[in-house]
Design an enzyme around this catalytic site. Sequence first.
Site, mmCIF file in Angstrom:
data_model
loop_
_atom_site.group_PDB
_atom_site.id
_atom_site.type_symbol
_atom_site.label_atom_id
_atom_site.label_comp_id
_atom_site.label_asym_id
_atom_site.label_seq_id
_atom_site.Cartn_x
_atom_site.Cartn_y
_atom_site.Cartn_z
ATOM 1 N N GLY A 13 0.779 -1.237 0.000
ATOM 2 C CA GLY A 13 0.000 0.000 0.000
ATOM 3 C C GLY A 13 0.807 1.281 0.000
ATOM 4 N N ASN A 15 1.307 3.135 -2.582
ATOM 5 C CA ASN A 15 0.536 4.093 -3.387
ATOM 6 C C ASN A 15 -0.665 4.624 -2.600
ATOM 7 O OD1 ASN A 15 1.546 4.492 -6.271
ATOM 8 N ND2 ASN A 15 1.817 2.304 -5.947
ATOM 9 N N ASN A 106 -6.240 2.848 -12.565
ATOM 10 C CA ASN A 106 -5.199 1.906 -12.132
ATOM 11 C C ASN A 106 -3.839 2.549 -12.346
ATOM 12 O OD1 ASN A 106 -4.105 -0.763 -11.423
ATOM 13 N ND2 ASN A 106 -3.473 -0.871 -13.561
ATOM 14 N N HIS A 108 0.123 1.530 -13.199
ATOM 15 C CA HIS A 108 0.974 0.431 -13.673
ATOM 16 C C HIS A 108 2.416 0.938 -13.777
ATOM 17 C CE1 HIS A 108 1.934 -3.316 -15.738
ATOM 18 N NE2 HIS A 108 2.699 -2.586 -16.537
ATOM 19 N N ASP A 149 -4.810 -3.580 -18.766
ATOM 20 C CA ASP A 149 -3.819 -2.502 -18.954
ATOM 21 C C ASP A 149 -3.997 -1.734 -20.271
ATOM 22 O OD1 ASP A 149 -2.585 -3.081 -16.520
ATOM 23 O OD2 ASP A 149 -1.085 -4.397 -17.426
ATOM 24 N N GLU A 179 5.245 6.870 -9.575
ATOM 25 C CA GLU A 179 3.944 6.392 -9.072
ATOM 26 C C GLU A 179 3.378 7.261 -7.963
ATOM 27 O OE1 GLU A 179 3.486 2.150 -8.453
ATOM 28 O OE2 GLU A 179 5.373 1.796 -9.444
#
Length: 218
Positions: A13, A15, A106, A108, A149, A179
């Site tokens: 976690g 992010n 999302n 990636h 994706d 990110e």
Amino acid sequence: MPKRIAVLVSGGGTNLQALIDAQARGELTGGVLAAVISSSPEAYALERARRAGIPGHVLPRGDAGAVTAALVELLKGLDIQLVVMAGFMTIVTGQLFRHYENAVINIHPSLIPAFCGPGCYGLRVHEKALEYGVKLSGATVHFVTEQCDAGPIILQKAVPVLPDDTPETLQRRIMEQCEWKLLPQAVSLFCQDRLAVEGRAVRVLERPALDSAREDNL
Ligand code: GRF
């Protein structure tokens, strides 16, 4: 009213933590972290949520259809407007996107369309980038669609790949420099109604979409 955000997690976690820290700094304009939903009761992300005072939930296990149905019911019950997948490792079905069209995002850890798709997650992404010999890699925040994706790209950021990189050092650089910055930015843009999806492309608006529409009608 701020948009209510649910963050879907499965692991550490970091992010999620970037989102929590951005909210604490007042940078999640127009949004509020309302729930953290984990595919595992052991995920450390749930501890991060508890410390930040955000309600945590664990998804019941089951096949993809049953899990997705339970997820949608939970999200609707919590009045969620934005779903953020931040290291969420569970397969969901199209039912989620029918209820949340262009409202699931999302992150990636590569520059999509490179090094992504089924089975390409975690350290594997960075191993592939090093094997290929790219000089730049980075992260992508995108809307989630049924194809893995492949949804419309919201934001991307690149960093150099250095000669002595290992998958671990590249992963760390991408997390720290890409990110953890991109995800709060993208969430905040969504919550300010500043993302316009036009086919495959996402336009970042200077002002909220509603303001522009109102002015056009004057
Ligand atoms: C991140 O690398 C993210 O890009 C990917 O999964 C990882 C999750 O890491 N989708 P964390 O749980 O946020 O630390």
